[in-house]
Design a protein around this motif. Structure first.
Motif, PDB file in Angstrom:
ATOM      1  N   TRP A 134       6.925 -51.811   3.311  1.00 28.85           N
ATOM      2  CA  TRP A 134       6.724 -52.199   4.712  1.00 28.85           C
ATOM      3  C   TRP A 134       6.680 -50.944   5.597  1.00 28.85           C
ATOM      4  N   LEU A 135       7.514 -49.997   5.287  1.00 30.83           N
ATOM      5  CA  LEU A 135       7.560 -48.753   6.046  1.00 30.83           C
ATOM      6  C   LEU A 135       6.228 -48.017   5.945  1.00 30.83           C
ATOM      7  N   THR A 136       5.704 -47.904   4.734  1.00 29.84           N
ATOM      8  CA  THR A 136       4.438 -47.200   4.522  1.00 29.84           C
ATOM      9  C   THR A 136       3.283 -47.933   5.187  1.00 29.84           C
ATOM     10  N   ARG A 137       3.265 -49.249   5.078  1.00 29.79           N
ATOM     11  CA  ARG A 137       2.176 -50.022   5.695  1.00 29.79           C
ATOM     12  C   ARG A 137       2.179 -49.867   7.216  1.00 29.79           C
ATOM     13  N   GLN A 138       3.376 -49.809   7.809  1.00 29.70           N
ATOM     14  CA  GLN A 138       3.426 -49.567   9.255  1.00 29.70           C
ATOM     15  C   GLN A 138       2.870 -48.192   9.596  1.00 29.70           C
ATOM     16  N   ALA A 139       3.200 -47.204   8.771  1.00 34.93           N
ATOM     17  CA  ALA A 139       2.712 -45.845   9.021  1.00 34.93           C
ATOM     18  C   ALA A 139       1.188 -45.802   8.999  1.00 34.93           C
ATOM     19  N   VAL A 140       0.582 -46.555   8.097  1.00 36.70           N
ATOM     20  CA  VAL A 140      -0.881 -46.621   8.042  1.00 36.70           C
ATOM     21  C   VAL A 140      -1.426 -47.266   9.320  1.00 36.70           C
ATOM     22  N   GLY A 141      -0.761 -48.322   9.779  1.00 37.47           N
ATOM     23  CA  GLY A 141      -1.220 -49.011  10.985  1.00 37.47           C
ATOM     24  C   GLY A 141      -1.087 -48.191  12.246  1.00 37.47           C
ATOM     25  N   LEU A 142      -0.299 -47.126  12.195  1.00 40.64           N
ATOM     26  CA  LEU A 142      -0.094 -46.276  13.371  1.00 40.64           C
ATOM     27  C   LEU A 142      -1.040 -45.076  13.408  1.00 40.64           C
ATOM     28  N   LEU A 143      -1.961 -44.968  12.442  1.00 35.29           N
ATOM     29  CA  LEU A 143      -2.906 -43.856  12.446  1.00 35.29           C
ATOM     30  C   LEU A 143      -3.755 -43.896  13.714  1.00 35.29           C
ATOM     31  N   PRO A 144      -3.914 -42.779  14.391  1.00 32.47           N
ATOM     32  CA  PRO A 144      -4.710 -42.757  15.629  1.00 32.47           C
ATOM     33  C   PRO A 144      -6.149 -43.197  15.382  1.00 32.47           C
ATOM     34  N   SER A 145      -6.789 -43.667  16.423  1.00 32.70           N
ATOM     35  CA  SER A 145      -8.172 -44.128  16.302  1.00 32.70           C
ATOM     36  C   SER A 145      -9.127 -42.975  15.985  1.00 32.70           C
ATOM     37  N   SER A 146      -8.699 -41.745  16.221  1.00 35.03           N
ATOM     38  CA  SER A 146      -9.545 -40.584  15.932  1.00 35.03           C
ATOM     39  C   SER A 146      -9.640 -40.262  14.446  1.00 35.03           C
ATOM     40  N   VAL A 147      -8.756 -40.853  13.635  1.00 36.15           N
ATOM     41  CA  VAL A 147      -8.754 -40.574  12.198  1.00 36.15           C
ATOM     42  C   VAL A 147      -9.918 -41.308  11.528  1.00 36.15           C
ATOM     43  N   ASP A 148     -10.655 -40.601  10.671  1.00 36.73           N
ATOM     44  CA  ASP A 148     -11.762 -41.191   9.904  1.00 36.73           C
ATOM     45  C   ASP A 148     -11.159 -41.905   8.690  1.00 36.73           C
ATOM     46  N   LEU A 149     -10.940 -43.204   8.825  1.00 37.61           N
ATOM     47  CA  LEU A 149     -10.264 -43.961   7.775  1.00 37.61           C
ATOM     48  C   LEU A 149     -11.084 -44.003   6.491  1.00 37.61           C
ATOM     49  N   ALA A 150     -12.401 -44.054   6.606  1.00 36.07           N
ATOM     50  CA  ALA A 150     -13.245 -44.077   5.402  1.00 36.07           C
ATOM     51  C   ALA A 150     -13.074 -42.769   4.625  1.00 36.07           C
ATOM     52  N   ALA A 151     -13.080 -41.649   5.333  1.00 35.76           N
ATOM     53  CA  ALA A 151     -12.895 -40.353   4.680  1.00 35.76           C
ATOM     54  C   ALA A 151     -11.491 -40.257   4.087  1.00 35.76           C
ATOM     55  N   ALA A 152     -10.519 -40.782   4.801  1.00 36.74           N
ATOM     56  CA  ALA A 152      -9.143 -40.750   4.297  1.00 36.74           C
ATOM     57  C   ALA A 152      -9.031 -41.555   3.010  1.00 36.74           C
ATOM     58  N   GLU A 153      -9.701 -42.714   2.970  1.00 30.15           N
ATOM     59  CA  GLU A 153      -9.661 -43.552   1.761  1.00 30.15           C
ATOM     60  C   GLU A 153     -10.269 -42.815   0.574  1.00 30.15           C
ATOM     61  N   ARG A 154     -11.401 -42.162   0.795  1.00 26.75           N
ATOM     62  CA  ARG A 154     -12.059 -41.445  -0.294  1.00 26.75           C
ATOM     63  C   ARG A 154     -11.188 -40.297  -0.799  1.00 26.75           C
ATOM     64  N   THR A 155     -10.467 -39.663   0.101  1.00 26.34           N
ATOM     65  CA  THR A 155      -9.651 -38.506  -0.279  1.00 26.34           C
ATOM     66  C   THR A 155      -8.548 -38.881  -1.254  1.00 26.34           C
ATOM     67  N   VAL A 156      -7.970 -40.071  -1.109  1.00 21.47           N
ATOM     68  CA  VAL A 156      -6.819 -40.449  -1.944  1.00 21.47           C
ATOM     69  C   VAL A 156      -7.169 -41.528  -2.968  1.00 21.47           C
ATOM     70  N   ALA A 157      -8.437 -41.827  -3.092  1.00 18.03           N
ATOM     71  CA  ALA A 157      -8.849 -42.933  -3.981  1.00 18.03           C
ATOM     72  C   ALA A 157      -8.337 -42.743  -5.405  1.00 18.03           C
ATOM     73  N   ASN A 158      -8.356 -41.536  -5.912  1.00 17.42           N
ATOM     74  CA  ASN A 158      -7.927 -41.294  -7.287  1.00 17.42           C
ATOM     75  C   ASN A 158      -6.436 -40.954  -7.388  1.00 17.42           C
ATOM     76  N   SER A 159      -5.945 -40.179  -6.431  1.00 15.62           N
ATOM     77  CA  SER A 159      -4.562 -39.712  -6.514  1.00 15.62           C
ATOM     78  C   SER A 159      -3.546 -40.768  -6.064  1.00 15.62           C
ATOM     79  N   ALA A 160      -3.934 -41.630  -5.149  1.00 17.09           N
ATOM     80  CA  ALA A 160      -2.994 -42.644  -4.625  1.00 17.09           C
ATOM     81  C   ALA A 160      -3.744 -43.933  -4.347  1.00 17.09           C
ATOM     82  N   PRO A 161      -4.075 -44.698  -5.404  1.00 18.96           N
ATOM     83  CA  PRO A 161      -4.906 -45.905  -5.217  1.00 18.96           C
ATOM     84  C   PRO A 161      -4.264 -46.946  -4.292  1.00 18.96           C
ATOM     85  N   ARG A 162      -2.930 -47.074  -4.305  1.00 21.10           N
ATOM     86  CA  ARG A 162      -2.292 -48.062  -3.417  1.00 21.10           C
ATOM     87  C   ARG A 162      -2.465 -47.649  -1.955  1.00 21.10           C
TER      88      ARG A 162
END
Length: 613
Positions: free
Chosen positions: A355-383
């Motif tokens: 729950w703590l981690t999911r909240q942290a994701v929801g607090l990412l600023p609107s300036s963050v490129d979420l698609a790029a962020a997803e690609r960056t961790v796709a292999n190292s942190a799939p969850r």
């Protein structure tokens, strides 16, 4: 001196009276003591004492009278108390228990055997007495009853230990533990309660209330960890009980369980400073959520780099703080996506998919490129990649009710359903909220009380972030275009505009009981707001002792009348009723006591003072 009569005043010409009430009471007692028949029927010393004992107005006279008793007569007081307790007018009212406590405190039992004193202490505390005593109804000052060292303290300790060793309702057990903590030696109580160890929430809660939460040695630390884990129920996390008991240990076995519960949502409801290892864990979790350490009263470590010594079995806090150290500094408002991704990767490494981690994701600023962020961790942190993907799509579908409905249907597990509800309440547009009213009600109803409290705090904190938006619910509610359950209304009130508050309050007036169940936290403010609009039924408050703690709230709420039947239930089971309702029930029973015939009539009818004529 010639123009004044000491102790007496002549307020009406020809009529003299005592200037000091206590003097009048003393001489009344002395008169009864001198002239009451030792062996009469209806007018014996015992009869006179019982009549005085039954009437609260004559309490002090009764105490003066006891001071003139022989040792044999003092031993008979407990019998009089028991016999009078059987009378309908006196069975429920705490007057007899209060009087017994005052007589003990007057040292009337000095020199009496311990068993004799124990009988009086048992009379005071038996049944509902321990709750009434802790609520302050057996002490004229309104403070919790405390027995003096030479006036029942040791006997009270024996009684309270016996109560705690037997099954009891939560309210009774808590009152007994708090009272025992005031009367016993901390070290002795800790040793005694550990000898009664059970790996349960009840044992842990009592340990917290006794101040006996400390564990010594690996064996006790392992047992404590087990108890904290088993105390993790629907209404509270075990770590909340540790915090309540002032746990200051640093055993990894215990803190590992705490860390998991903090990540599950306890971070949102705990208020601890960082002076203890547990407090440091909470601080580290709050840093993940971009919250200032002093929010909710927390005080974080100093600005200097945090250093915690680690040793065998004492490494967890040091490892968490070392990992969270970079997160103490918030990223700049224009920080690029990589900075935020690295931050989240560190969070996931320490706290996992929580729950703590999911909240942290929801607090990412609107300036963050979420698609790029997803690609960056796709292999190292799939969850983490999956969570970033969900957040990106959620923001893209703010106005798509069908998408949100399908996501709710696909949510697997408690965590996913909690996150779905949090996202709905903090992201979507007003028309979608209206269309999803049924789904929102289902999701809020599925929250166990501890998760509901965490949801409230998470939403309240989110509303302080730059991502926050408010919902104008006034018109849809006023026009009856949508309806919500009491639980949903409580959560929506946190994201609604001020102009919507009136309609939200109106709708909540018929559904507030849902928010009063055990484990829902302090609801006094809610009831204050509600009680200004409608009359709250007394019957709705049964079982709300935990959610409506003492705090002068009843005077600000329009409460319905309390019937004689309800007053009886309240005084038989005060442990399930708010203490302010118990006070009102006592007032109802006081009206019955006022129906007793005056002492003057009783004395005349029974010929108390024939020997003085």
């Amino acid at each position: 001196m010639e123009g004044r009569v000491l102790c007496l005043v002549e307020r009406t010409p020809g009529y003299f009276q005592f200037e000091v009430q206590s003097l009048r009471e003393y001489f009344a007692a002395a008169y009864v003591n001198q002239y009451a028949d030792p062996r009469g029927v209806g007018n014996s010393r015992v009869d006179c004492f019982d009549a005085l004992l039954a009437r609260p107005y004559w309490l002090n006279t009764c105490r003066f009278f006891v001071g003139m008793f022989t040792k044999i007569e003092v031993r008979g007081i407990e019998r009089s108390l028991r016999e009078l307790e059987a009378e309908p007018e006196l069975k429920l009212h705490p007057h007899l228990r209060l009087t017994a406590g005052r007589v003990l405190d007057d040292r009337a039992y000095q020199g009496q055997p311990s068993d004799t004193i124990r009988k009086v202490v048992d009379f005071i505390l038996d049944g509902s007495g321990v709750v009434l005593a802790e609520d302050g109804f057996l002490e004229e000052t309104g403070r919790p009853l405390t027995f003096a060292e030479d006036a029942g303290r040791n006997q009270a300790v024996v009684h309270l230990k016996a109560r705690l060793a037997s099954p009891a309702a939560n309210g009774t057990r808590q009152a007994a533990a708090r009272m025992l903590r005031r009367h016993g030696d901390r070290a002795d109580l800790t040793k005694w309660w550990w000898s009664k160890f059970q790996p349960s929430g009840d044992w842990l809660e009592t340990a917290a209330d006794l101040g006996a939460i400390a564990a010594f040695g690996a064996e006790q630390e392992g047992k404590l960890a087990n108890a904290v884990s088993n105390a993790d129920g629907d209404t509270r996390w075990g770590v909340e009980l540790l915090a309540r008991g002032g746990y200051a240990g640093n055993a990894d076995d215990v803190l590992a369980v705490c860390k998991e519960q903090i990540g599950d949502g306890a971070v949102d409801v705990l208020s601890l400073d960082a002076s203890t290892p547990l407090g440091k864990l909470v601080w580290a979790a709050r840093a993940v959520l971009l919250r200032h350490p002093r929010e909710s009263g927390n005080a974080g470590p100093s600005s200097a780099r945090t250093r915690i010594r680690s040793a065998a079995g004492r490494k967890l806090v040091a490892d968490v703080l070392t990992a969270m150290e970079p997160l103490r500094a918030l990223p700049a408002h224009n920080a690029d996506t990589k900075v935020w991704v690295d931050r989240l990767a560190q969070v996931v490494q320490v706290w996992g998919d929580s729950w703590l981690t999911r909240q942290a994701v929801g607090l990412l600023p609107s300036s963050v490129d979420l698609a790029a962020a997803e690609r960056t961790v796709a292999n190292s942190a799939p969850r983490l990649a999956s969570a970033l993907s969900r957040e990106m799509r959620a923001r893209e579908h703010r106005s798509d009710a069908d998408w949100w409905r399908s996501q709710g249907e696909c949510a697997n597990g408690v965590l996913d359903r909690r996150v779905w509800l949090l996202s709905v309440l903090t992201i979507v547009r007003l028309p979608v909220i209206v269309q999803l009213s049924t789904e929102i009600d289902v999701a809020s109803a599925a929250l166990v009380p501890k998760h509901y409290r965490a949801m409230e705090q998470a939403i309240a904190s989110f509303m302080k972030s730059p991502l926050a938006r408010q919902l104008v619910l006034h018109d849809p509610l006023r026009r009856g275009l949508v309806s919500f359950s009491g639980r949903s209304l409580g959560l929506l009130s946190l994201v609604a505009t001020d102009s919507s508050s009136e309609q939200l309050a109106r709708k909540s007036a018929t559904a507030y009981v849902e928010l009063l169940e055990p484990g829902m936290g302090d609801r006094r403010q809610m009831l204050r707001a509600l009680g200004q609009r409608k009359t709250v039924r007394i019957s709705d408050l049964r079982g709300t002792r935990e959610t409506l703690p003492d705090g002068a709230w009843a005077g600000e709420v329009k409460l319905g009348a309390i019937t004689a039947a309800t007053a009886k239930d309240v005084l038989q089971h005060p442990e399930v009723w708010p203490s302010e309702i118990v006070e009102k029930a006592i007032q109802v029973e006081a009206n019955r006591l006022s129906g007793l015939p005056p002492i003057a009539r009783t004395a005349k009818e029974n010929g108390w003072f024939r020997s003085s004529e």
